[in-house]
Scaffold this motif. Sequence first.
Motif, short mmCIF file in Angstrom:
data_model
loop_
_atom_site.label_atom_id
_atom_site.label_comp_id
_atom_site.label_asym_id
_atom_site.label_seq_id
_atom_site.Cartn_x
_atom_site.Cartn_y
_atom_site.Cartn_z
N ASN A 124 -35.22 4.57 -1.10
CA ASN A 124 -34.52 3.28 -0.98
C ASN A 124 -34.52 2.75 0.46
O ASN A 124 -33.83 1.78 0.76
CB ASN A 124 -33.11 3.35 -1.56
CG ASN A 124 -32.18 4.25 -0.80
OD1 ASN A 124 -32.37 4.49 0.39
ND2 ASN A 124 -31.16 4.75 -1.46
N GLY A 125 -35.27 3.41 1.35
CA GLY A 125 -35.44 2.91 2.71
C GLY A 125 -34.37 3.31 3.70
O GLY A 125 -34.41 2.88 4.85
N ALA B 281 -44.84 -1.43 -10.24
CA ALA B 281 -44.07 -0.26 -9.79
C ALA B 281 -44.40 0.05 -8.32
O ALA B 281 -43.50 0.34 -7.52
CB ALA B 281 -44.36 0.94 -10.68
N GLU B 282 -45.67 -0.04 -7.96
CA GLU B 282 -46.07 0.22 -6.58
C GLU B 282 -45.52 -0.85 -5.64
O GLU B 282 -45.01 -0.55 -4.57
CB GLU B 282 -47.60 0.30 -6.46
CG GLU B 282 -48.06 0.65 -5.06
CD GLU B 282 -49.56 0.90 -4.97
OE1 GLU B 282 -50.06 0.80 -3.83
OE2 GLU B 282 -50.21 1.20 -5.99
N LEU C 149 -43.24 7.45 -6.20
CA LEU C 149 -42.78 6.55 -7.24
C LEU C 149 -41.60 7.11 -8.02
O LEU C 149 -40.62 6.41 -8.27
CB LEU C 149 -43.90 6.25 -8.25
CG LEU C 149 -44.88 5.17 -7.93
CD1 LEU C 149 -45.80 4.94 -9.13
CD2 LEU C 149 -44.23 3.88 -7.52
N GLU C 150 -41.71 8.36 -8.47
CA GLU C 150 -40.68 8.97 -9.30
C GLU C 150 -40.52 10.43 -8.93
O GLU C 150 -41.49 11.08 -8.56
CB GLU C 150 -41.09 8.92 -10.79
CG GLU C 150 -41.31 7.56 -11.36
CD GLU C 150 -41.87 7.60 -12.78
OE1 GLU C 150 -41.98 8.72 -13.37
OE2 GLU C 150 -42.19 6.54 -13.30
N ALA D 262 -41.71 -2.20 -1.36
CA ALA D 262 -40.70 -3.13 -0.83
C ALA D 262 -39.43 -2.40 -0.41
O ALA D 262 -38.72 -2.87 0.49
CB ALA D 262 -40.37 -4.20 -1.87
N ARG D 263 -39.15 -1.26 -1.02
CA ARG D 263 -37.93 -0.51 -0.69
C ARG D 263 -38.13 0.47 0.46
O ARG D 263 -37.16 0.86 1.11
CB ARG D 263 -37.45 0.27 -1.93
CG ARG D 263 -36.90 -0.58 -3.04
CD ARG D 263 -36.27 0.27 -4.13
NE ARG D 263 -37.18 1.24 -4.69
CZ ARG D 263 -37.99 1.03 -5.75
NH1 ARG D 263 -37.97 -0.14 -6.35
NH2 ARG D 263 -38.78 1.98 -6.19
N LEU D 264 -39.35 0.93 0.69
CA LEU D 264 -39.60 1.96 1.69
C LEU D 264 -39.31 1.45 3.10
O LEU D 264 -39.55 0.29 3.43
CB LEU D 264 -41.05 2.44 1.63
CG LEU D 264 -41.44 3.28 0.43
CD1 LEU D 264 -42.93 3.60 0.47
CD2 LEU D 264 -40.62 4.56 0.36
#
Length: 179
Positions: free
Chosen positions: A49-50, A16-17, A66-67, A22-24
């Motif tokens: 989502n970056g 999850a991390e 994360l959430e 990867a999206r940031l």
Amino acid sequence: MQALTREQTLAIWQEAERAARARLGEPGTLSLKEVGELSAQDFFERIGNGDLPCPPFGHLVDFIPLEWESGRFLFQGTPDTRHYNPLGSVHGGYAATLLDSCMGCAVHTCLQPGQGYTTMDLRVSYVRAITADTGPLRAEGKVVHVGRSTALAEGRLYDVDDRLYAVGSTTCMVLGLRR
């Protein structure tokens, strides 16, 4: 239904991390005007989502969102020796920072466009020491109350075994953002 093993839970947390990182986007900031024009959900979705920069402070301390949903926010970080105090354990400010962040962001998820917040007080109770061997920690904040001028939230910091490391509570002042 069989409970997950520690190793399975750890693998899920690490994935999850990894996926969230990867999206940031790159660290950066927005103007108050830009933040004030977005709903809280859109603001956090676009960071996640970056599409918007991730907050520089999270990059510095090395924890990530994360959430989130209305009234709840979850961060994850893995402390290491960079976070140590002179006594050879993670500085209490690390736990306080994660708790302040998850509780404040939980409050933010309940605000309307054009509103912001600031922490008025922060209370942290430490349960056990954190070391570089602790592994990933999650900081989960939940809103208790949001009023016109103040908001209250609670938070907990725990590991993959659901061992508690610290709890916190905060009072935030609800502000109108200048446009």
